[in-house]
Design a protein around this motif. Structure first.
Motif, PDB file in Angstrom:
ATOM      1  N   GLU A  51       0.616  -1.198  -0.082  1.00 21.43           N
ATOM      2  CA  GLU A  51      -0.065   0.012   0.027  1.00 21.43           C
ATOM      3  C   GLU A  51       0.739   1.270   0.118  1.00 21.43           C
ATOM      4  OE1 GLU A  51      -2.431  -0.235   3.638  1.00 21.43           O
ATOM      5  OE2 GLU A  51      -0.816   1.080   4.684  1.00 21.43           O
ATOM      6  N   VAL A  52       0.211   2.330  -0.415  1.00 24.60           N
ATOM      7  CA  VAL A  52       0.959   3.596  -0.374  1.00 24.60           C
ATOM      8  C   VAL A  52      -0.186   4.720   0.057  1.00 24.60           C
ATOM      9  CG1 VAL A  52       0.513   3.836  -2.898  1.00 24.60           C
ATOM     10  CG2 VAL A  52       2.222   5.355  -1.790  1.00 24.60           C
ATOM     11  N   THR A  53       0.338   5.666   0.847  1.00 28.65           N
ATOM     12  CA  THR A  53      -0.739   6.787   1.487  1.00 28.65           C
ATOM     13  C   THR A  53       0.013   7.873   1.332  1.00 28.65           C
ATOM     14  OG1 THR A  53      -1.763   5.031   2.861  1.00 28.65           O
ATOM     15  CG2 THR A  53      -2.265   7.306   3.386  1.00 28.65           C
ATOM     16  N   ILE A  54      -0.570   9.089   0.721  1.00 30.47           N
ATOM     17  CA  ILE A  54      -0.326  10.398   0.815  1.00 30.47           C
ATOM     18  C   ILE A  54      -1.452  11.585   0.984  1.00 30.47           C
ATOM     19  CG2 ILE A  54       1.368  10.054  -1.075  1.00 30.47           C
ATOM     20  CD1 ILE A  54      -0.549  11.642  -3.022  1.00 30.47           C
ATOM     21  N   ASN A  55      -0.962  12.589   1.570  1.00 26.99           N
ATOM     22  CA  ASN A  55      -2.139  13.546   2.058  1.00 26.99           C
ATOM     23  C   ASN A  55      -1.840  14.740   0.925  1.00 26.99           C
ATOM     24  OD1 ASN A  55      -2.968  12.384   4.404  1.00 26.99           O
ATOM     25  ND2 ASN A  55      -1.199  12.880   5.480  1.00 26.99           N
ATOM     26  N   VAL A  56      -2.953  15.101   0.694  1.00 27.15           N
ATOM     27  CA  VAL A  56      -3.194  16.482  -0.397  1.00 27.15           C
ATOM     28  C   VAL A  56      -3.805  17.493   0.219  1.00 27.15           C
ATOM     29  CG1 VAL A  56      -3.761  17.069  -2.780  1.00 27.15           C
ATOM     30  CG2 VAL A  56      -2.792  14.939  -2.422  1.00 27.15           C
TER      31      VAL A  56
END
Length: 546
Positions: A170-175
């Protein structure tokens, strides 16, 4: 002698010794690289170059089945391969055992890629989380996940270290949400590159997620009159400003439990709704407006008072005969509460609240077309309301042919266009028929006057109440006669003007002469008075010996 020894050595070299071939045998396995999809089977062939092999087989913890064999080979079926392993293939030859290994790599392509936007509707300026994960994929170290906004790559993650075996794919980012990001497409692409294991490239993508950005910082406002009249259609409005996207705002409006049907409009960052309300019950009620956009909603309420105030009742005989006494009454409607104050136009007094206003009228012809009004005044919630009912009176009377509108003597000039002048009075409007020498004369079309038109015309005006007749004498004169008469009239008028002018002049001139002589006469009078005063003074002096 030397030649003999060389020949013996050559013959001995050609004679095989037991165990020489066995010492140089080889063991091989096919395939040399094994790449198996998770849960699938694998066929393995184990072979040797030993001409007369002894014990042989494979060693593995996987479920195996020998499916075929030959003098120098054996074939096995490995079933339900679920994890990576190393297989040993061995053969014995002349008491010597050799083996070779086969590394088995299990893979699971990224068949399902899941993308999550948390939340799917984001307030402008706030952060959102973009998360992508693949539930089942191996080997993880050969996987890469790429987050995309439209066609633009936002972030890419590789899983190269074997130490990540315990991690999730999995991969998670905040925008940070910006207005221009509204309705942007987000997706995730997963790639499994097995080229280092002799395989190919597997890739898969998630479903596209659409990001929604909103601004909802103000409360809606209701525009409505605090007073609503029962049964009457009124327009009410609900407005929301500083909202984005304004075109997607939804309005729900209610008067009590009655849901209205609003018409929604928007411009820029403002949205509003107009609805028509028709209250059916009197008393205090509540107008509410529920506004929603995405996950947000706000409700505003405004109190209103519903009253009943029908127009007052004006009773009058609308079509009386001239000279008849009629009653004109002005009263409040029974549904008006409390009783209003009434005023009848033309009535001498204003009655007390709740009492009827009235007027007794003897109709005249001059009253035809007269307007009467009944005004009701009512105080509701501190506001003074006024309703008016107006009617027009129509007085009926017989026809009349008056001299001013229908002259008995009329003069026409020969050769000119002429029409008989006669306009009757009466209500209803009478019809007029004129006859000349027993023939009906056309009153609507101008006639070219001739001597034949000289004579007496009989005109009759008729309506539902009766009729009246009158004779009209018409004299047709020649053009010269008309000019002579005109000149004679002009001369008479000129003589009259001259006489008046001379009289005025003569009356003005003596006054002017008199005014001119007045200073000199006054001076002479003063001189005479001074002489008399001097003589009197001299006499007095003589008497006193001055």
């Amino acid at each position: 002698m030397g030649m003999l020894l060389f020949c013996v050595w050559a013959l001995l070299a050609l004679i095989p010794f037991p165990g020489a071939a066995e010492e140089i045998f080889e063991v091989s396995v096919w395939p040399d690289q094994a790449l198996v999809k998770l849960g699938q089977s694998l066929m393995v062939n184990c072979s040797t170059t030993c001409p007369d092999p002894g014990p042989s087989g494979i060693e593995t913890f996987l479920k195996k089945t020998q499916v075929d064999k030959g003098p120098q080979w054996k074939e096995f079926l490995l079933e339900d391969v679920t994890e990576n392993s190393v297989l040993q293939c061995f053969f014995s030859c002349a008491g010597i055992q050799k083996d070779t290994s086969l590394g088995i790599t299990v893979y699971q392509p990224p068949e399902q890629v899941i993308l999550e936007l948390q939340p799917s509707w984001v307030a402008m300026g706030e952060a959102l989380t973009v998360k992508c994960h693949v539930p089942r994929v191996v080997p993880l170290e050969n996987l890469s996940l790429t987050l995309l906004q439209g066609n633009q790559e936002l972030h890419r993650k590789n899983f190269m270290s074997l130490a990540v075996a315990s991690q999730r794919a999995e991969v998670t980012i905040n925008v940070k949400a910006q207005r221009e990001d509204d309705r942007c497409n987000f997706s995730c692409r997963a790639e499994l590159d097995l080229s280092s294991h002799g395989g190919g490239l597997f890739h898969s993508s998630s479903d596209i997620k659409v990001l929604r950005i909103f601004e909802f910082s103000q409360s809606p406002q209701i525009w409505v009159s605090p007073l609503l009249e029962i049964g009457m259609a009124e327009t009410v409005s609900c407005e929301l400003s500083r909202v984005f996207p304004a075109r997607e705002v939804m309005f729900h409006m209610f008067l009590g439990d009655q849901e209205l049907s609003p018409f929604v409009s928007w411009k820029g960052d403002t949205a509003w709704a107009n609805a028509t309300v028709r209250a059916m019950e009197t008393g205090d009620q509540e107008l509410s407006c529920l506004v929603s956009l995405g996950p947000m909603e706000q409700k505003t309420r405004e109190p209103v008072h519903v009253y009943s105030f029908p127009p007052p009742i004006l009773e009058i005989e609308l079509y009386p005969l001239a000279g008849r006494d009629i009653n004109v009454t002005c009263s409040g409607h029974v549904l008006t509460s409390p009783s209003p104050t009434l005023r009848l136009k033309g009535a001498p007094d204003v009655p007390a609240p709740g009492e009827t206003a009235w007027l007794l009228l003897t109709t005249r012809e001059e009253d035809n077309g007269r307007n009467f009004s009944c005004e009701a005044s009512l105080e509701v919630q501190g506001q003074r309301l006024i309703k008016t009912t107006a009617v027009q009176l129509h007085v009926l009377y017989k026809p009349r042919l008056e001299e001013s509108d229908c002259p008995g003597n009329q003069t026409w000039v020969k050769g000119t266009e002429q029409m008989l002048r006669c306009v009757p009075k009466g209500n209803p409007t009478p019809t007029l028929v004129c006859t000349w020498n027993g023939v009906i004369f056309n009153l609507d079309v101008p006639q070219k006057a001739t001597q034949n038109h000289t004579g007496t015309y009989c005109c009759t005006a008729t309506n539902q109440l009766g009729s009246v007749s009158k004779d009209i004498a018409v004299l047709v004169q020649g053009l010269d006669e008309g000019i002579s008469s005109t000149i004679f009239i002009i001369i008479i008028v000129a003589l009259g003007v001259g006489v008046v002018t001379i009289a005025l002049y003569l009356n003005y001139k003596p006054c002017k002469i008199e005014r001119r002589k007045l200073p000199y006469r006054q001076k002479e009078k003063n001189n005479e008075e001074e002489s008399q005063f001097a003589v009197q003074r001299g006499e007095k002096c003589n008497a006193h010996n001055c």
